[in-house]
Design an enzyme around this catalytic site. Sequence first.
Site, PDB file in Angstrom:
ATOM      1  N   ASP A  49      13.849  18.416  67.139  1.00  0.00           N
ATOM      2  CA  ASP A  49      13.536  17.719  65.363  1.00  0.00           C
ATOM      3  C   ASP A  49      15.042  16.987  64.927  1.00  0.00           C
ATOM      4  OD1 ASP A  49      14.152  20.496  64.614  1.00  0.00           O
ATOM      5  OD2 ASP A  49      12.573  20.613  63.104  1.00  0.00           O
ATOM      6  N   SER A  50      15.846  17.693  65.179  1.00  0.00           N
ATOM      7  CA  SER A  50      17.261  16.996  65.098  1.00  0.00           C
ATOM      8  C   SER A  50      17.195  15.491  65.018  1.00  0.00           C
ATOM      9  CB  SER A  50      18.075  17.662  65.482  1.00  0.00           C
ATOM     10  OG  SER A  50      18.057  17.645  67.495  1.00  0.00           O
ATOM     11  N   LYS A 118       9.029  24.346  71.474  1.00  0.00           N
ATOM     12  CA  LYS A 118       9.864  25.502  70.834  1.00  0.00           C
ATOM     13  C   LYS A 118       9.261  25.194  68.948  1.00  0.00           C
ATOM     14  CE  LYS A 118      14.622  24.215  69.491  1.00  0.00           C
ATOM     15  NZ  LYS A 118      14.313  24.627  68.338  1.00  0.00           N
ATOM     16  N   GLU A 120      11.064  27.381  65.139  1.00  0.00           N
ATOM     17  CA  GLU A 120      10.916  28.253  64.573  1.00  0.00           C
ATOM     18  C   GLU A 120      10.667  29.334  63.460  1.00  0.00           C
ATOM     19  OE1 GLU A 120      13.458  26.135  62.112  1.00  0.00           O
ATOM     20  OE2 GLU A 120      14.043  24.457  63.083  1.00  0.00           O
ATOM     21  N   GLU A 187      20.385  30.010  65.881  1.00  0.00           N
ATOM     22  CA  GLU A 187      21.674  29.805  65.280  1.00  0.00           C
ATOM     23  C   GLU A 187      22.051  29.865  64.992  1.00  0.00           C
ATOM     24  OE1 GLU A 187      20.218  25.618  65.033  1.00  0.00           O
ATOM     25  OE2 GLU A 187      21.786  24.776  63.361  1.00  0.00           O
TER      26      GLU A 187
HETATM   27  O1  KIV Z   1      16.152  20.624  67.092  1.00  0.00           O
HETATM   28  C1  KIV Z   1      17.759  20.572  67.482  1.00  0.00           C
HETATM   29  O2  KIV Z   1      18.123  19.691  68.031  1.00  0.00           O
HETATM   30  C2  KIV Z   1      17.861  22.190  67.641  1.00  0.00           C
HETATM   31  C3  KIV Z   1      18.978  22.826  68.472  1.00  0.00           C
HETATM   32  C4  KIV Z   1      19.931  22.461  67.508  1.00  0.00           C
HETATM   33  C5  KIV Z   1      18.906  24.322  68.708  1.00  0.00           C
HETATM   34  O3  KIV Z   1      16.948  22.523  66.999  1.00  0.00           O
END
Ligand code: KIV
Length: 274
Positions: A49-50, A118, A120, A187
């Site tokens: 989500d980055s 994934k 969090e 992280e």
């Molecule tokens: O969203 C992302 O790119 C991530 C990584 C920083 C692990 O969660």
Amino acid sequence: MSIQSTIKRKTAPDIRARKNGEPIVMLTSYHAHTAALVDRHCDVILVGDSLGNVMHGLETTVPVTLDMMILQGRAVMRGSQHALVVVDMPFGSYEASKEQAFHSAVRILKETHCGAVKLEGGARMAETVAFLSERGIPVMGHIGLTPQSINTLGSFRAQGREENSWEPIENDANAISEAGAFSVVIEAVAEPLARKITETIAIPTIGIGASAACDGQVLVLEDMLGLSPRTPKFVRRYGDLGPMIEAAIEGYAKDVRSRAFPGPEHVYGMKAKG
Ligand code: KIV
């Protein structure tokens, strides 16, 4: 006769089996063309989500939506053939209940054909991780610094610097592992804690700013290529593409303005008349 692809993609169980084995190589990608490059060298491609920060210039990942993740997840699946593709569940798509998480994860899997999701959160998400894993959805956890919680954290600070702050993070790691996640991203966590967790839990740890003690590493592609305006301190740059891209754009603009831009004769072998 069924049509089956002859190319075998890596699966979540393949990655799970790498605990204490060959280090897991993971990078982010949000596009078909970068996915094709990353696919040649990485075990896992994360559609993180980055993308909210990198592609859309957002300050945080909080505004990222499920539709945004699915669109880019589909692009990455089209561009890659070998790596396991993991798509991030965005903020607001899974925290309300395990049922909400299930519906969001099913959309991601059905609409992108990726191999895992994934999410969090540690102990507080363990029940959800178990619910999804038991129902055929491979889950990668994400603990330590969890950027989706920026509004309650206040800042993107490293976690577990002092030994007396380790316990909750260790509990998170154990909870996610015992709930059935196939791996967990850690992280911005200090090296001794990352090492301790890696030595303790049964699933592979994938570090980002969490030292070489982890079972694998992940970076945001644009950060390691030198394309992000701001990168976390822990990121090692493997390229400096920003100035190269700018020089190419500058050269193009100069050619156009000076009318030196190649005409069709360049392609078709024709001479311009007059
Ligand atoms: O969203 C992302 O790119 C991530 C990584 C920083 C692990 O969660």
